[in-house]
Design a protein around this motif. Sequence first.
Motif, PDB file in Angstrom:
ATOM      1  N   ASN A 111       0.824  -1.210   0.000  1.00 11.04           N
ATOM      2  CA  ASN A 111       0.000   0.000   0.000  1.00 11.04           C
ATOM      3  C   ASN A 111       0.857   1.257   0.000  1.00 11.04           C
ATOM      4  O   ASN A 111       1.987   1.238   0.474  1.00 11.04           O
ATOM      5  N   PRO A 112       0.282   2.356  -0.465  1.00 12.45           N
ATOM      6  CA  PRO A 112       0.970   3.648  -0.323  1.00 12.45           C
ATOM      7  C   PRO A 112       1.081   4.013   1.156  1.00 12.45           C
ATOM      8  O   PRO A 112       0.428   3.403   2.007  1.00 12.45           O
ATOM      9  N   SER A 113       1.855   5.039   1.459  1.00 14.86           N
ATOM     10  CA  SER A 113       1.925   5.517   2.837  1.00 14.86           C
ATOM     11  C   SER A 113       0.560   6.067   3.250  1.00 14.86           C
ATOM     12  O   SER A 113      -0.280   6.407   2.411  1.00 14.86           O
ATOM     13  N   PHE A 114       0.341   6.137   4.541  1.00 19.32           N
ATOM     14  CA  PHE A 114      -0.937   6.601   5.093  1.00 19.32           C
ATOM     15  C   PHE A 114      -1.316   7.970   4.532  1.00 19.32           C
ATOM     16  O   PHE A 114      -2.479   8.237   4.254  1.00 19.32           O
ATOM     17  N   HIS A 115      -0.325   8.835   4.346  1.00 18.68           N
ATOM     18  CA  HIS A 115      -0.587  10.214   3.918  1.00 18.68           C
ATOM     19  C   HIS A 115      -0.438  10.429   2.412  1.00 18.68           C
ATOM     20  O   HIS A 115      -0.473  11.567   1.945  1.00 18.68           O
ATOM     21  N   ALA A 116      -0.304   9.353   1.644  1.00 20.32           N
ATOM     22  CA  ALA A 116      -0.141   9.486   0.185  1.00 20.32           C
ATOM     23  C   ALA A 116      -1.384  10.106  -0.439  1.00 20.32           C
ATOM     24  O   ALA A 116      -2.520   9.763  -0.100  1.00 20.32           O
ATOM     25  N   PHE A 136      -4.570   8.342   1.396  1.00 21.68           N
ATOM     26  CA  PHE A 136      -4.818   6.906   1.414  1.00 21.68           C
ATOM     27  C   PHE A 136      -5.349   6.393   2.752  1.00 21.68           C
ATOM     28  O   PHE A 136      -6.275   5.593   2.798  1.00 21.68           O
ATOM     29  N   GLY A 137      -4.758   6.815   3.863  1.00 23.80           N
ATOM     30  CA  GLY A 137      -5.080   6.249   5.177  1.00 23.80           C
ATOM     31  C   GLY A 137      -6.553   6.254   5.548  1.00 23.80           C
ATOM     32  O   GLY A 137      -7.129   5.199   5.835  1.00 23.80           O
ATOM     33  N   PRO A 138      -7.201   7.425   5.574  1.00 25.12           N
ATOM     34  CA  PRO A 138      -8.622   7.444   5.934  1.00 25.12           C
ATOM     35  C   PRO A 138      -9.484   6.614   4.973  1.00 25.12           C
ATOM     36  O   PRO A 138     -10.430   5.944   5.399  1.00 25.12           O
ATOM     37  N   TRP A 139      -9.132   6.640   3.709  1.00 24.80           N
ATOM     38  CA  TRP A 139      -9.874   5.840   2.734  1.00 24.80           C
ATOM     39  C   TRP A 139      -9.705   4.352   3.034  1.00 24.80           C
ATOM     40  O   TRP A 139     -10.664   3.583   3.011  1.00 24.80           O
ATOM     41  N   GLN A 140      -8.468   3.922   3.330  1.00 21.60           N
ATOM     42  CA  GLN A 140      -8.204   2.514   3.600  1.00 21.60           C
ATOM     43  C   GLN A 140      -8.935   2.024   4.840  1.00 21.60           C
ATOM     44  O   GLN A 140      -9.459   0.912   4.864  1.00 21.60           O
ATOM     45  N   VAL A 141      -8.986   2.834   5.882  1.00 14.43           N
ATOM     46  CA  VAL A 141      -9.715   2.441   7.096  1.00 14.43           C
ATOM     47  C   VAL A 141     -11.187   2.200   6.761  1.00 14.43           C
ATOM     48  O   VAL A 141     -11.779   1.210   7.196  1.00 14.43           O
ATOM     49  N   THR A 142     -11.772   3.077   5.961  1.00 11.27           N
ATOM     50  CA  THR A 142     -13.171   2.903   5.542  1.00 11.27           C
ATOM     51  C   THR A 142     -13.329   1.613   4.738  1.00 11.27           C
ATOM     52  O   THR A 142     -14.283   0.860   4.948  1.00 11.27           O
ATOM     53  N   GLN A 143     -12.396   1.337   3.837  1.00 18.13           N
ATOM     54  CA  GLN A 143     -12.456   0.105   3.030  1.00 18.13           C
ATOM     55  C   GLN A 143     -12.342  -1.134   3.913  1.00 18.13           C
ATOM     56  O   GLN A 143     -13.048  -2.117   3.694  1.00 18.13           O
ATOM     57  N   LEU A 144     -11.455  -1.094   4.892  1.00 18.29           N
ATOM     58  CA  LEU A 144     -11.291  -2.246   5.771  1.00 18.29           C
ATOM     59  C   LEU A 144     -12.552  -2.532   6.573  1.00 18.29           C
ATOM     60  O   LEU A 144     -12.894  -3.683   6.805  1.00 18.29           O
ATOM     61  N   HIS A 145     -13.231  -1.491   6.997  1.00 20.16           N
ATOM     62  CA  HIS A 145     -14.485  -1.702   7.727  1.00 20.16           C
ATOM     63  C   HIS A 145     -15.517  -2.400   6.844  1.00 20.16           C
ATOM     64  O   HIS A 145     -16.284  -3.227   7.312  1.00 20.16           O
ATOM     65  N   LEU A 150     -14.334  -8.488  10.320  1.00 21.94           N
ATOM     66  CA  LEU A 150     -13.821  -9.171  11.504  1.00 21.94           C
ATOM     67  C   LEU A 150     -12.463  -8.634  11.928  1.00 21.94           C
ATOM     68  O   LEU A 150     -11.960  -8.975  12.987  1.00 21.94           O
ATOM     69  N   LEU A 151     -11.853  -7.780  11.103  1.00 20.34           N
ATOM     70  CA  LEU A 151     -10.502  -7.310  11.344  1.00 20.34           C
ATOM     71  C   LEU A 151     -10.438  -6.112  12.288  1.00 20.34           C
ATOM     72  O   LEU A 151      -9.596  -6.044  13.166  1.00 20.34           O
ATOM     73  N   LEU A 152     -11.321  -5.152  12.104  1.00 19.69           N
ATOM     74  CA  LEU A 152     -11.262  -3.907  12.879  1.00 19.69           C
ATOM     75  C   LEU A 152     -12.389  -3.836  13.886  1.00 19.69           C
ATOM     76  O   LEU A 152     -13.465  -4.370  13.693  1.00 19.69           O
ATOM     77  N   HIS A 153     -12.141  -3.115  14.969  1.00 18.11           N
ATOM     78  CA  HIS A 153     -13.163  -2.853  15.979  1.00 18.11           C
ATOM     79  C   HIS A 153     -14.128  -1.811  15.433  1.00 18.11           C
ATOM     80  O   HIS A 153     -13.732  -0.925  14.674  1.00 18.11           O
ATOM     81  N   HIS A 154     -15.381  -1.888  15.826  1.00 16.10           N
ATOM     82  CA  HIS A 154     -16.392  -0.981  15.261  1.00 16.10           C
ATOM     83  C   HIS A 154     -16.121   0.496  15.555  1.00 16.10           C
ATOM     84  O   HIS A 154     -16.655   1.362  14.894  1.00 16.10           O
ATOM     85  N   GLN A 155     -15.265   0.813  16.518  1.00 11.43           N
ATOM     86  CA  GLN A 155     -14.979   2.215  16.847  1.00 11.43           C
ATOM     87  C   GLN A 155     -13.667   2.714  16.253  1.00 11.43           C
ATOM     88  O   GLN A 155     -13.228   3.798  16.553  1.00 11.43           O
ATOM     89  N   SER A 156     -13.033   1.937  15.384  1.00 14.85           N
ATOM     90  CA  SER A 156     -11.732   2.355  14.885  1.00 14.85           C
ATOM     91  C   SER A 156     -11.804   3.533  13.918  1.00 14.85           C
ATOM     92  O   SER A 156     -10.783   4.094  13.574  1.00 14.85           O
ATOM     93  N   LEU A 157     -12.986   3.898  13.478  1.00 13.11           N
ATOM     94  CA  LEU A 157     -13.137   5.092  12.645  1.00 13.11           C
ATOM     95  C   LEU A 157     -13.233   6.353  13.493  1.00 13.11           C
ATOM     96  O   LEU A 157     -13.112   7.455  12.998  1.00 13.11           O
TER      97      LEU A 157
END
Length: 158
Positions: A111-116, A136-145, A150-157
């Motif tokens: 993946n690109p860096s978080f701030h790419a 990239f970072g905020p977008w990736q967190v949304t995609q992972l949710h 099962l990977l992320l906790h529901h409050q990780s956003l």
Amino acid sequence: FYLKKYTEREAKDNISIYKDDSGYSMMSEDGRDLSIPSHIDTTITLLATYSNGGLQALYKDNWYDVPSVMGSLLMMSGGLIEELCDKKMPPLRHRVIDIKTDRYSTPFFFNPSFHANISKTLSGLETETGKEYQTFGPWQVTQLHRDEPLLLHHQSLN
């Protein structure tokens, strides 16, 4: 890289993995259970499947078994890469048929860096993703949710 184990599941266990609005189905068109639903990765994925079968790729509207060759790596490009390179590198839609035994693979997500900046293509055009996310970072967190519930906790956003 990490070793990922897909444990044999009953079809009824698949129902609770993805929300109804996710668009994912845990059953193939011919009625076989899926371990991983049909999807396109986001960036670049390197995958070692060892000798485990089950991986299928979509090509010209048909699903094909991907040979699992011990000692090899499979490279797949994703949807964001297609967008960033002006659609010159198409993504690979793939899924995993449940082989009814434990299955191991080792994925590496490049993946690109978080701030790419993901708001512009290589030629400088605005990306569809960039209309909502600049980096990239905020977008990736949304995609992972959405893609890995099962990977992320529901409050990780938050």
